[in-house]
Design a protein around this motif. Sequence first.
Motif, PDB file in Angstrom:
ATOM      1  N   ALA A  54      24.121  -5.073 -50.525  1.00  0.00           N
ATOM      2  CA  ALA A  54      24.689  -5.006 -49.172  1.00  0.00           C
ATOM      3  C   ALA A  54      24.349  -3.682 -48.502  1.00  0.00           C
ATOM      4  O   ALA A  54      24.099  -3.626 -47.292  1.00  0.00           O
ATOM      5  CB  ALA A  54      26.202  -5.207 -49.231  1.00  0.00           C
ATOM      6  N   TYR A  55      24.340  -2.601 -49.272  1.00  0.00           N
ATOM      7  CA  TYR A  55      24.009  -1.278 -48.747  1.00  0.00           C
ATOM      8  C   TYR A  55      22.588  -1.258 -48.182  1.00  0.00           C
ATOM      9  O   TYR A  55      22.346  -0.786 -47.068  1.00  0.00           O
ATOM     10  CB  TYR A  55      24.167  -0.258 -49.880  1.00  0.00           C
ATOM     11  N   PHE A  56      21.650  -1.792 -48.960  1.00  0.00           N
ATOM     12  CA  PHE A  56      20.260  -1.814 -48.520  1.00  0.00           C
ATOM     13  C   PHE A  56      20.055  -2.795 -47.373  1.00  0.00           C
ATOM     14  O   PHE A  56      19.245  -2.552 -46.474  1.00  0.00           O
ATOM     15  CB  PHE A  56      19.343  -2.144 -49.702  1.00  0.00           C
ATOM     16  N   ARG A  57      20.776  -3.894 -47.395  1.00  0.00           N
ATOM     17  CA  ARG A  57      20.665  -4.868 -46.322  1.00  0.00           C
ATOM     18  C   ARG A  57      21.107  -4.269 -44.984  1.00  0.00           C
ATOM     19  O   ARG A  57      20.479  -4.500 -43.947  1.00  0.00           O
ATOM     20  CB  ARG A  57      21.499  -6.101 -46.673  1.00  0.00           C
ATOM     21  N   ARG A  58      22.168  -3.462 -45.012  1.00  0.00           N
ATOM     22  CA  ARG A  58      22.632  -2.816 -43.777  1.00  0.00           C
ATOM     23  C   ARG A  58      21.559  -1.889 -43.208  1.00  0.00           C
ATOM     24  O   ARG A  58      21.320  -1.863 -41.998  1.00  0.00           O
ATOM     25  CB  ARG A  58      23.930  -2.031 -44.035  1.00  0.00           C
ATOM     26  N   VAL A 118      11.243   1.879 -46.806  1.00  0.00           N
ATOM     27  CA  VAL A 118      11.444   0.864 -47.846  1.00  0.00           C
ATOM     28  C   VAL A 118      11.037   1.400 -49.210  1.00  0.00           C
ATOM     29  O   VAL A 118      11.625   1.029 -50.236  1.00  0.00           O
ATOM     30  CB  VAL A 118      10.690  -0.442 -47.513  1.00  0.00           C
ATOM     31  N   ARG A 119      10.053   2.305 -49.246  1.00  0.00           N
ATOM     32  CA  ARG A 119       9.672   2.904 -50.529  1.00  0.00           C
ATOM     33  C   ARG A 119      10.814   3.759 -51.076  1.00  0.00           C
ATOM     34  O   ARG A 119      11.141   3.686 -52.267  1.00  0.00           O
ATOM     35  CB  ARG A 119       8.404   3.749 -50.355  1.00  0.00           C
ATOM     36  N   GLY A 120      11.433   4.552 -50.213  1.00  0.00           N
ATOM     37  CA  GLY A 120      12.569   5.367 -50.651  1.00  0.00           C
ATOM     38  C   GLY A 120      13.748   4.513 -51.076  1.00  0.00           C
ATOM     39  O   GLY A 120      14.423   4.817 -52.067  1.00  0.00           O
ATOM     40  N   MET A 121      13.992   3.437 -50.338  1.00  0.00           N
ATOM     41  CA  MET A 121      15.066   2.521 -50.714  1.00  0.00           C
ATOM     42  C   MET A 121      14.767   1.876 -52.063  1.00  0.00           C
ATOM     43  O   MET A 121      15.658   1.695 -52.891  1.00  0.00           O
ATOM     44  CB  MET A 121      15.238   1.453 -49.630  1.00  0.00           C
ATOM     45  N   LEU A 139      18.295  -2.056 -43.694  1.00  0.00           N
ATOM     46  CA  LEU A 139      17.189  -2.852 -43.175  1.00  0.00           C
ATOM     47  C   LEU A 139      17.513  -3.429 -41.811  1.00  0.00           C
ATOM     48  O   LEU A 139      16.674  -3.416 -40.894  1.00  0.00           O
ATOM     49  CB  LEU A 139      16.861  -4.000 -44.148  1.00  0.00           C
ATOM     50  N   ASP A 140      18.729  -3.948 -41.668  1.00  0.00           N
ATOM     51  CA  ASP A 140      19.124  -4.536 -40.386  1.00  0.00           C
ATOM     52  C   ASP A 140      19.136  -3.502 -39.269  1.00  0.00           C
ATOM     53  O   ASP A 140      18.729  -3.776 -38.136  1.00  0.00           O
ATOM     54  CB  ASP A 140      20.499  -5.205 -40.519  1.00  0.00           C
ATOM     55  N   VAL A 141      19.616  -2.288 -39.593  1.00  0.00           N
ATOM     56  CA  VAL A 141      19.617  -1.218 -38.596  1.00  0.00           C
ATOM     57  C   VAL A 141      18.180  -0.846 -38.225  1.00  0.00           C
ATOM     58  O   VAL A 141      17.855  -0.658 -37.041  1.00  0.00           O
ATOM     59  CB  VAL A 141      20.382   0.025 -39.115  1.00  0.00           C
ATOM     60  N   TRP A 142      17.304  -0.753 -39.227  1.00  0.00           N
ATOM     61  CA  TRP A 142      15.921  -0.380 -38.947  1.00  0.00           C
ATOM     62  C   TRP A 142      15.220  -1.450 -38.100  1.00  0.00           C
ATOM     63  O   TRP A 142      14.387  -1.129 -37.248  1.00  0.00           O
ATOM     64  CB  TRP A 142      15.153  -0.142 -40.241  1.00  0.00           C
ATOM     65  N   LYS A 143      15.560  -2.704 -38.332  1.00  0.00           N
ATOM     66  CA  LYS A 143      14.969  -3.780 -37.527  1.00  0.00           C
ATOM     67  C   LYS A 143      15.358  -3.639 -36.058  1.00  0.00           C
ATOM     68  O   LYS A 143      14.622  -4.088 -35.171  1.00  0.00           O
ATOM     69  CB  LYS A 143      15.433  -5.143 -38.045  1.00  0.00           C
ATOM     70  N   THR A 144      16.509  -3.024 -35.804  1.00  0.00           N
ATOM     71  CA  THR A 144      16.939  -2.775 -34.428  1.00  0.00           C
ATOM     72  C   THR A 144      16.222  -1.565 -33.840  1.00  0.00           C
ATOM     73  O   THR A 144      15.828  -1.552 -32.672  1.00  0.00           O
ATOM     74  CB  THR A 144      18.463  -2.536 -34.374  1.00  0.00           C
ATOM     75  N   ILE A 145      16.016  -0.543 -34.674  1.00  0.00           N
ATOM     76  CA  ILE A 145      15.402   0.700 -34.210  1.00  0.00           C
ATOM     77  C   ILE A 145      13.890   0.550 -34.004  1.00  0.00           C
ATOM     78  O   ILE A 145      13.334   1.069 -33.024  1.00  0.00           O
ATOM     79  CB  ILE A 145      15.679   1.836 -35.219  1.00  0.00           C
ATOM     80  N   LEU A 146      13.219  -0.151 -34.896  1.00  0.00           N
ATOM     81  CA  LEU A 146      11.757  -0.215 -34.873  1.00  0.00           C
ATOM     82  C   LEU A 146      11.191  -0.746 -33.553  1.00  0.00           C
ATOM     83  O   LEU A 146      10.270  -0.124 -32.989  1.00  0.00           O
ATOM     84  CB  LEU A 146      11.251  -1.047 -36.054  1.00  0.00           C
ATOM     85  N   PRO A 147      11.687  -1.848 -33.012  1.00  0.00           N
ATOM     86  CA  PRO A 147      11.149  -2.302 -31.718  1.00  0.00           C
ATOM     87  C   PRO A 147      11.342  -1.274 -30.616  1.00  0.00           C
ATOM     88  O   PRO A 147      10.491  -1.141 -29.723  1.00  0.00           O
ATOM     89  CB  PRO A 147      11.958  -3.580 -31.430  1.00  0.00           C
ATOM     90  N   GLN A 148      12.463  -0.533 -30.669  1.00  0.00           N
ATOM     91  CA  GLN A 148      12.701   0.501 -29.655  1.00  0.00           C
ATOM     92  C   GLN A 148      11.675   1.624 -29.780  1.00  0.00           C
ATOM     93  O   GLN A 148      11.213   2.169 -28.775  1.00  0.00           O
ATOM     94  CB  GLN A 148      14.117   1.052 -29.804  1.00  0.00           C
ATOM     95  N   LEU A 149      11.322   1.962 -31.022  1.00  0.00           N
ATOM     96  CA  LEU A 149      10.297   2.985 -31.230  1.00  0.00           C
ATOM     97  C   LEU A 149       8.950   2.524 -30.677  1.00  0.00           C
ATOM     98  O   LEU A 149       8.215   3.296 -30.052  1.00  0.00           O
ATOM     99  CB  LEU A 149      10.156   3.317 -32.715  1.00  0.00           C
ATOM    100  N   LEU A 150       8.628   1.261 -30.909  1.00  0.00           N
ATOM    101  CA  LEU A 150       7.354   0.733 -30.449  1.00  0.00           C
ATOM    102  C   LEU A 150       7.320   0.586 -28.918  1.00  0.00           C
ATOM    103  O   LEU A 150       6.270   0.749 -28.296  1.00  0.00           O
ATOM    104  CB  LEU A 150       7.059  -0.621 -31.119  1.00  0.00           C
TER     105      LEU A 150
END
Length: 212
Positions: free
Chosen positions: A188-192, A174-177, A194-205
Motif C-alpha cells: 500500500a505504501y508503494f502504491r500510494r 521506481v528503482r529506489g522503491m 506510484l499513484d501520486v507520481w502518476k499525477t505529477i508526471l503529466p504535469q511535469l511533461l
Amino acid sequence: MKDTPKARPRREGPAQARSIATREKLVETALDTIFALGYRSASTPEVVARAGVSRGALLHHFPARSDLIVAAMEKLLGDGTEEIRATAAKVARQEVSLDEFVEFLWQLFSGRFFYLSLEFINEARTDADLRARMIPVVKDFHAALDGIWCEFEKQAEGAGEPTRTALNLTVCLVRGMGVQTVLKDDPAYFRRMLDVWKTILPQLLQGRDTLR
C-alpha cells in the motif's frame, strides 16, 4: 553459364539440439539459483544439482563459474532489453498510456529481474572483470530505454531533454522503491507513491519549462 547452386541452410542435428537445450537450461537454472540463494551461494555444484545435468555437461559449456555467471547476466539483461523494446513499439503505436508505462517500470524494477540485477551490480562493484563484461550489456539495456524516451518525446511534440529528464526521474523513483521493497513489505505504501507520481508526471511533461 550455370547458376551457382544456393547453399542449403544447415539443420541442427539431435545432438546439437540437445547441447543447446542443456546450455539454456544451465543458464536459466543459474539465474533461478542466484535468485533463490544469492550470488555468492550460487555454486556450480548447486546449479548442476538443480539443473539435473552432469558436471561434465556444465564444464563442456562453461569451463569456469565466471563464464556461467556472465552468460546468465547476459540472458537476464537481454530478456529485459527485448521486453523494453516491445514496450517502446507499443508506445509508438499509442497502445501504452503514461500510467501504464509507469506500471510497466514498477513491475520491471520490483520483481525478479530487478532483484537479480542487484545481485550482479553489487558483485560488480568489487569484481573488475565482471564489471567490464557487464558494461556493454548494460549499455544495450539503457539504449532500449532510450527508445521509449524517444517515442514519448515524439508524442510530446519534440520536447527533447525535458521529457527525457522527467522519464529518467520515473526510472530513478521506481528503482529506489524497488530497493526499499527488500526491507519494507508494504504494498500500500508503494502504491500510494506510484499513484501520486502518476499525477505529477503529466504535469511535469506539460510544464516542461520547469525542467530546463
